[in-house]
Design a protein around this motif. Sequence first.
Motif, mmCIF file in Angstrom:
data_model
loop_
_atom_site.group_PDB
_atom_site.id
_atom_site.type_symbol
_atom_site.label_atom_id
_atom_site.label_comp_id
_atom_site.label_asym_id
_atom_site.label_seq_id
_atom_site.Cartn_x
_atom_site.Cartn_y
_atom_site.Cartn_z
ATOM 1 N N PRO A 247 -0.871 -45.416 8.528
ATOM 2 C CA PRO A 247 -1.149 -44.145 9.214
ATOM 3 C C PRO A 247 -0.719 -44.181 10.671
ATOM 4 N N ARG A 248 0.582 -44.295 10.913
ATOM 5 C CA ARG A 248 1.027 -44.432 12.295
ATOM 6 C C ARG A 248 2.464 -43.943 12.444
ATOM 7 N N SER A 249 2.623 -42.666 12.604
ATOM 8 C CA SER A 249 3.961 -42.110 12.658
ATOM 9 C C SER A 249 4.005 -40.923 13.607
ATOM 10 N N THR A 250 5.089 -40.184 13.591
ATOM 11 C CA THR A 250 5.310 -38.927 14.313
ATOM 12 C C THR A 250 6.770 -38.809 14.677
ATOM 13 N N THR A 251 7.391 -37.724 14.264
ATOM 14 C CA THR A 251 8.739 -37.368 14.688
ATOM 15 C C THR A 251 8.628 -36.209 15.673
ATOM 16 N N LEU A 252 9.346 -36.330 16.778
ATOM 17 C CA LEU A 252 9.280 -35.330 17.843
ATOM 18 C C LEU A 252 10.655 -34.706 18.065
ATOM 19 N N ALA A 253 10.662 -33.480 18.573
ATOM 20 C CA ALA A 253 11.920 -32.799 18.868
ATOM 21 C C ALA A 253 11.770 -31.928 20.099
ATOM 22 N N VAL A 254 12.849 -31.847 20.864
ATOM 23 C CA VAL A 254 12.988 -30.838 21.913
ATOM 24 C C VAL A 254 14.291 -30.106 21.644
ATOM 25 N N LEU A 255 14.200 -28.800 21.426
ATOM 26 C CA LEU A 255 15.376 -27.950 21.305
ATOM 27 C C LEU A 255 15.522 -27.135 22.580
ATOM 28 N N ALA A 256 16.745 -26.860 22.978
ATOM 29 C CA ALA A 256 17.003 -26.008 24.138
ATOM 30 C C ALA A 256 18.174 -25.101 23.824
ATOM 31 N N THR A 257 18.168 -23.934 24.443
ATOM 32 C CA THR A 257 19.249 -22.971 24.238
ATOM 33 C C THR A 257 19.511 -22.186 25.508
ATOM 34 N N ASP A 258 20.742 -21.700 25.651
ATOM 35 C CA ASP A 258 21.066 -20.815 26.763
ATOM 36 C C ASP A 258 20.925 -19.345 26.368
ATOM 37 N N ALA A 259 20.362 -19.089 25.202
ATOM 38 C CA ALA A 259 20.006 -17.716 24.832
ATOM 39 C C ALA A 259 18.676 -17.344 25.492
ATOM 40 N N ARG A 260 18.570 -16.112 25.896
ATOM 41 C CA ARG A 260 17.322 -15.651 26.526
ATOM 42 C C ARG A 260 16.317 -15.296 25.437
ATOM 43 N N LEU A 261 15.218 -16.064 25.380
ATOM 44 C CA LEU A 261 14.185 -15.877 24.368
ATOM 45 C C LEU A 261 12.821 -15.797 25.024
ATOM 46 N N ASP A 262 11.899 -15.058 24.390
ATOM 47 C CA ASP A 262 10.520 -15.088 24.843
ATOM 48 C C ASP A 262 9.796 -16.247 24.164
ATOM 49 N N ARG A 263 8.504 -16.433 24.488
ATOM 50 C CA ARG A 263 7.782 -17.576 23.930
ATOM 51 C C ARG A 263 7.665 -17.503 22.414
ATOM 52 N N GLY A 264 7.509 -16.298 21.888
ATOM 53 C CA GLY A 264 7.410 -16.160 20.444
ATOM 54 C C GLY A 264 8.672 -16.613 19.742
ATOM 55 N N ARG A 265 9.821 -16.211 20.269
ATOM 56 C CA ARG A 265 11.081 -16.622 19.640
ATOM 57 C C ARG A 265 11.384 -18.092 19.907
ATOM 58 N N CYS A 266 10.925 -18.624 21.043
ATOM 59 C CA CYS A 266 11.047 -20.066 21.252
ATOM 60 C C CYS A 266 10.237 -20.818 20.191
ATOM 61 N N GLY A 267 9.052 -20.287 19.864
ATOM 62 C CA GLY A 267 8.264 -20.898 18.804
ATOM 63 C C GLY A 267 8.987 -20.873 17.472
ATOM 64 N N ARG A 268 9.686 -19.775 17.199
ATOM 65 C CA ARG A 268 10.465 -19.688 15.959
ATOM 66 C C ARG A 268 11.616 -20.692 15.977
ATOM 67 N N LEU A 269 12.232 -20.898 17.137
ATOM 68 C CA LEU A 269 13.291 -21.889 17.245
ATOM 69 C C LEU A 269 12.731 -23.297 17.015
ATOM 70 N N ALA A 270 11.526 -23.555 17.514
ATOM 71 C CA ALA A 270 10.890 -24.850 17.267
ATOM 72 C C ALA A 270 10.644 -25.065 15.777
ATOM 73 N N THR A 271 10.320 -24.003 15.062
ATOM 74 C CA THR A 271 10.135 -24.113 13.608
ATOM 75 C C THR A 271 11.420 -24.580 12.933
ATOM 76 N N GLY A 299 18.415 -19.299 29.371
ATOM 77 C CA GLY A 299 19.543 -18.396 29.502
ATOM 78 C C GLY A 299 19.155 -17.014 29.979
ATOM 79 N N GLU A 300 20.170 -16.218 30.304
ATOM 80 C CA GLU A 300 19.984 -14.840 30.756
ATOM 81 C C GLU A 300 20.517 -13.828 29.755
ATOM 82 N N ARG A 301 21.361 -14.275 28.805
ATOM 83 C CA ARG A 301 21.935 -13.350 27.820
ATOM 84 C C ARG A 301 21.075 -13.335 26.570
ATOM 85 N N GLU A 302 20.598 -12.153 26.222
ATOM 86 C CA GLU A 302 19.692 -12.032 25.081
ATOM 87 C C GLU A 302 20.489 -11.832 23.789
#
Length: 349
Positions: A247-271, A299-302
Amino acid sequence: MPTTKGTEGGEVAMPRTGPADSLVDVAGVRVGQVQRRGDGWRTGVTVVLFPPDGAVAGVEVSGGAPCTHETDLLDPRNLVERVHAISLSGGSVFGLAATAGVTGWLADHGHGLVAGPDRTERIPLVPGASIFDLGRGGRFRAAPDAAMGARACEEATDGPVAQGSVGAGTGAVAGGLAGGVGTASAITPAGFTVAALAVVNASGSPVDPGTGELYGARYGLPGAFAGLRRPRSAEPAAVTTGYRRVPRSTTLAVLATDARLDRGRCGRLATAAHDGMARTLRPVHTLTDGDAAFAASLGEREPDFAAFQDLLAVAGDVFVRAALGGLLRAEGWPGVPSYRDAYPSAFPE
């Protein structure tokens, strides 16, 4: 941009890698990593720094045993819109101390929310997560601290990102094989960049037990894993997965984009990063994994609806390439072979 035949015979634009094929292909992102090995240690810190005014971000935690810090900040229902860094570390709950060092370093260097009676102070917001690598160097409590987190910030750069047994992935293990840190990027047909950094430390295995092939190798861009071969049948079967016994694991990720997203869509990108985890590891998101993914928008372009759909579709496979980048560059140690150690015939002579 390369094209391929669509299901109805038309040409479909394919994504291509960014210039560095790494997380720093998103302008404004810097990555710093430190590690310690020997004398009972095998652990480290990977920090992703954003510009002084921060980045919009989201999170998705799908593992059954998460070890996280300030992820509630990223809930769209809550106050703050932006965060200033993301801290990833080894050390499980003890390693979360690294985030204090990241926070202090950022405040000292003018990053964070403006605060104080004379508006000269800064309060940085730093979500983070840790993997379970305790004891893999010999000492159970050998874990990153605040000083190590601050040093990772000092090392941050927008230049090449080291991959393999480095940073938060120094003591990582995936299905009995050495895990590690990897990174990759892609540019979508609409011209948006999406990039990923992965720390692969899983209960499940990245290897098909029937063939010895990496599950994720089929999801690369054309030619991405052309050098890999099916291992010879005489080589050992895949190292047994540990999800039932360790019982000792965990995979982590950081995604980044230059698309302009709100927090909700950032959450969808994390999914979408979790989609990539499921293409890379079996089983995934078990009760003994703390799998977590962050996503940031700088980013600034939506994007319009179709472009955002493409962004999500590409992001999962970008995570797969990042994860395999870490696995293929990882270095084994006694009792924990790398994929190259276990399956040498998968690589050209």
